[in-house]
Design a protein around this motif. Structure first.
Motif, PDB file in Angstrom:
ATOM      1  N   ASP A   1       0.713  -0.997   0.166  1.00 32.37           N
ATOM      2  CA  ASP A   1       0.267   0.287  -0.254  1.00 32.37           C
ATOM      3  C   ASP A   1       1.235   1.070   0.033  1.00 32.37           C
ATOM      4  O   ASP A   1       0.522   1.902  -0.334  1.00 32.37           O
ATOM      5  CB  ASP A   1      -0.666   0.151   1.326  1.00 32.37           C
TER       6      ASP A   1
ATOM      7  N   TRP B   1       4.303   0.570 -15.163  1.00 31.65           N
ATOM      8  CA  TRP B   1       4.897   0.303 -13.476  1.00 31.65           C
ATOM      9  C   TRP B   1       4.093   1.173 -12.586  1.00 31.65           C
ATOM     10  O   TRP B   1       3.541   1.109 -11.527  1.00 31.65           O
ATOM     11  CB  TRP B   1       6.552  -0.035 -13.102  1.00 31.65           C
ATOM     12  N   LEU B   2       3.977   2.418 -13.045  1.00 32.95           N
ATOM     13  CA  LEU B   2       3.399   3.542 -12.858  1.00 32.95           C
ATOM     14  C   LEU B   2       1.302   3.445 -13.486  1.00 32.95           C
ATOM     15  O   LEU B   2       1.331   4.214 -12.339  1.00 32.95           O
ATOM     16  CB  LEU B   2       3.915   4.771 -13.870  1.00 32.95           C
TER      17      LEU B   2
ATOM     18  N   ARG C   1      -1.834   3.308 -13.532  1.00 38.76           N
ATOM     19  CA  ARG C   1      -3.393   2.613 -12.193  1.00 38.76           C
ATOM     20  C   ARG C   1      -2.726   3.760 -11.483  1.00 38.76           C
ATOM     21  O   ARG C   1      -2.963   3.438 -10.218  1.00 38.76           O
ATOM     22  CB  ARG C   1      -3.283   1.450 -11.827  1.00 38.76           C
ATOM     23  N   GLU C   2      -1.759   5.138 -11.698  1.00 36.84           N
ATOM     24  CA  GLU C   2      -1.512   6.181  -9.993  1.00 36.84           C
ATOM     25  C   GLU C   2      -1.303   5.784  -8.876  1.00 36.84           C
ATOM     26  O   GLU C   2      -1.675   6.231  -8.716  1.00 36.84           O
ATOM     27  CB  GLU C   2      -3.149   6.790  -9.290  1.00 36.84           C
ATOM     28  N   ARG C   3      -0.391   4.524  -9.614  1.00 35.43           N
ATOM     29  CA  ARG C   3       1.192   4.357  -9.016  1.00 35.43           C
ATOM     30  C   ARG C   3       1.986   6.593  -8.641  1.00 35.43           C
ATOM     31  O   ARG C   3       1.820   7.015 -10.063  1.00 35.43           O
ATOM     32  CB  ARG C   3       1.961   3.137  -8.896  1.00 35.43           C
TER      33      ARG C   3
ATOM     34  N   PRO D   1      -2.002  -1.032  -6.868  1.00 37.64           N
ATOM     35  CA  PRO D   1      -2.474   0.632  -7.691  1.00 37.64           C
ATOM     36  C   PRO D   1      -3.264   1.816  -6.438  1.00 37.64           C
ATOM     37  O   PRO D   1      -3.311   1.402  -5.832  1.00 37.64           O
ATOM     38  CB  PRO D   1      -4.085  -0.039  -7.945  1.00 37.64           C
TER      39      PRO D   1
ATOM     40  N   ALA E   1      -0.740   3.283  -5.110  1.00 36.98           N
ATOM     41  CA  ALA E   1       0.271   3.349  -3.700  1.00 36.98           C
ATOM     42  C   ALA E   1       1.116   3.858  -4.436  1.00 36.98           C
ATOM     43  O   ALA E   1       1.564   4.989  -5.171  1.00 36.98           O
ATOM     44  CB  ALA E   1       0.923   2.017  -3.419  1.00 36.98           C
ATOM     45  N   THR E   2       2.144   4.728  -2.573  1.00 37.54           N
ATOM     46  CA  THR E   2       3.456   5.898  -3.142  1.00 37.54           C
ATOM     47  C   THR E   2       4.607   5.161  -2.894  1.00 37.54           C
ATOM     48  O   THR E   2       4.606   3.851  -1.956  1.00 37.54           O
ATOM     49  CB  THR E   2       3.087   7.194  -2.365  1.00 37.54           C
ATOM     50  N   LEU E   3       5.744   5.512  -3.959  1.00 36.91           N
ATOM     51  CA  LEU E   3       6.796   5.009  -3.430  1.00 36.91           C
ATOM     52  C   LEU E   3       7.332   6.336  -3.000  1.00 36.91           C
ATOM     53  O   LEU E   3       7.397   6.928  -3.828  1.00 36.91           O
ATOM     54  CB  LEU E   3       7.175   4.337  -4.825  1.00 36.91           C
TER      55      LEU E   3
ATOM     56  N   LEU F   1       4.024  -2.502  -5.548  1.00 36.32           N
ATOM     57  CA  LEU F   1       3.036  -1.557  -4.981  1.00 36.32           C
ATOM     58  C   LEU F   1       1.514  -2.469  -5.805  1.00 36.32           C
ATOM     59  O   LEU F   1       1.794  -2.545  -7.217  1.00 36.32           O
ATOM     60  CB  LEU F   1       3.311  -0.144  -5.367  1.00 36.32           C
TER      61      LEU F   1
ATOM     62  N   LEU G   1       8.732  -0.023  -7.539  1.00 39.24           N
ATOM     63  CA  LEU G   1       7.505   0.006  -8.079  1.00 39.24           C
ATOM     64  C   LEU G   1       6.905  -0.902  -8.400  1.00 39.24           C
ATOM     65  O   LEU G   1       4.898  -1.143  -8.606  1.00 39.24           O
ATOM     66  CB  LEU G   1       7.810   1.350  -9.618  1.00 39.24           C
TER      67      LEU G   1
END
Length: 337
Positions: free
Chosen positions: A232, A274-275, A277-279, A253, A255-257, A251, A248
C-alpha cells in the motif's frame, strides 16, 4: 576545541576527515553554543565527505544528529536556558520569508542552511545552532537513544507522512521498506505502532535482515526481492536507484513510493505499466520543524528505541566506513572527545 574537518572530499577509505584544533565559536543574535555529548552518524555525512553532495563550505565539519548541552546563549534568546539538553538536526535555519516558508514548507526554503553541510556540524566538541531550530530532548531519552531520532527518525517520519496513507487508515496496511539502516529501523517501529504490516527488502543478511525480524517485520527479503503481497506504500532509504523499478512493481494500484535520501544513484528507465493505475513516486527534501516536534512526540508515545553502535571520537573516519559497508545494525553514534 577539537573538530573533524574535511579539506577535500574523497572516498572514505582514504580517511578524508582530519582532526584539527579550531577556535570555539561565539553565538550571535538568536544563536546558542551547544557542547556536544554525542553525534549520530548519517549516510548524508558520507555523501558530504565523499563529494556526492557539492562542497558548500571549505573545511566543513560534518554531523547533524547532535545531542548536547547549551553552554552559551546569544543575544535575544529567551526560550532556552544554559545547561538545557537539546538536539541539533539537519535544518539549521531558513529565511522565514520566502513563499515556501510562508506556506508551511520551510523544508524547501531556497536559502536554507544545513548543519554539517553549509555550517559546521557535530563532529566536534561544540557547535553553533539557531535557537529556534533546536529540539528540547525529553528526560526519558538518553543521549544515545535521542541522537538517531534527529535525522534518521525525523526523515523516516516525513516519509511516512508523504506515503499517502493517513494515520487513521494504517491498521492492516502493508508498508514496504527498502534499505534497513538507521531510518528504517525507526520507521518500522512507528508503522507497527500504527498497526501496519511491514515488509523489508535489504541486502545485508547478518545484521539488517536479522534486526528487521526482531522489530516485527512480517516478511524480510533481499534488496530487490518481490514481497509476497502488493504494498500500500513503500519507503526507500537505500541510495540505490536500481531498486526503484522493483519497488514500483511491488506497489498496489494507487500506492506511493517515497524516496527518503538526499542523494541516489541513477534510476534506470521505467516501464509505464509499473506507474499506471495511479502509482506515485515522490522524493523527500529535508524536514520542517513541525515534522521534528510531531515525530518526537509520537516516538515517545510509541516507545521507539534506537539500536546503536558507538564509536570513539577518534574514529570518525572508521565510523563512516562502517556505515558505507553496512557494518552497523541500526544507527552509529560518535561520542564526544
Amino acid at each position: 576545541m577539537q573538530a573533524w574537518i574535511l579539506p577535500h572530499p574523497q572516498p572514505i577509505g582514504q580517511h578524508p576527515l582530519q582532526l584539527a584544533e579550531v577556535p570555539e565559536p561565539t553565538p550571535g543574535a538568536g544563536e546558542v553554543l551547544v557542547r556536544v555529548h554525542v553525534c549520530g552518524i548519517c549516510r548524508t555525512d558520507l555523501h558530504v565527505v565523499e563529494g556526492e553532495l557539492p562542497v558548500r563550505r571549505p573545511n566543513i565539519t560534518p554531523g547533524h544528529q547532535v545531542v548536547g548541552e547549551i553552554a552559551v546563549l546569544g543575544s535575544g534568546v529567551s526560550n532556552l536556558r544554559t545547561g538545557q539538553r537539546v538536539g541539533v538536526a539537519w535544518l539549521h535555519h531558513t529565511d522565514g520569508t520566502c513563499p515556501f516558508c510562508r506556506s508551511g514548507r520551510e523544508n524547501l526554503c531556497e536559502h536554507a542552511e544545513f548543519t554539517g553541510w553549509t555550517v559546521p556540524g557535530g563532529y566536534a566538541e561544540a557547535l553553533l545552532a539557531s535557537a529556534d531550530f533546536v529540539y528540547p530532548i525529553p528526560d526519558a531519552l538518553d543521549d544515545m537513544q535521542a541522537a538517531p531520532l534527529l535525522c534518521a527518525g525525523i526523515i523516516g517520519y516525513r516519509c511516512l507522512r508523504l506515503s499517502g496513507i493517513a494515520a487513521d487508515a494504517w491498521p492492516g496496511a502493508r508498508l514496504g521498506i527498502y534499505g534497513f539502516g538507521a531510518a528504517g529501523h525507526i520507521a518500522i517501529q512507528i508503522a507497527r505502532a500504527r498497526g501496519a504490516e511491514v515488509y523489508v527488502c535489504t541486502r545485508d543478511h547478518e545484521r539488517h535482515q536479522k534486526l528487521a525480524r526482531e522489530l516485527g517485520a512480517v516478511w524480510v527479503g533481499d534488496a530487490a526481492a518481490a514481497p509476497p503481497a502488493p504494498l500500500d506504500a513503500a519507503l526507500m532509504f537505500a541510495p540505490a536507484g536500481e531498486l526503484v523499478p522493483p519497488a514500483l512493481r511491488a506497489l498496489a494500484p494507487g500506492a506511493t513510493l517515497v524516496l527518503g535520501g538526499i542523494h541516489m544513484s541513477p534510476i534506470p528507465a521505467l516501464n509505464y505499466d509499473w506507474l499506471y493505475r495511479e502509482r506515485v513516486i515522490r522524493s523527500v527534501a529535508n524536514n520542517t520543524r513541525a515534522d521534528g516536534r510531531d515525530f518526537l512526540a509520537e516516538a515517545h508515545r510509541a516507545g521507539v528505541t534506537s539500536r546503536t553502535r558507538t564509536f570513539p571520537f577518534a574514529q570518525a573516519n572508521e565510523a563512516l566506513a562502517a556505515l558505507k559497508n553496512d557494518a552497523i545494525a541500526g544507527a552509529g553514534v560518535l561520542l564526544a572527545p
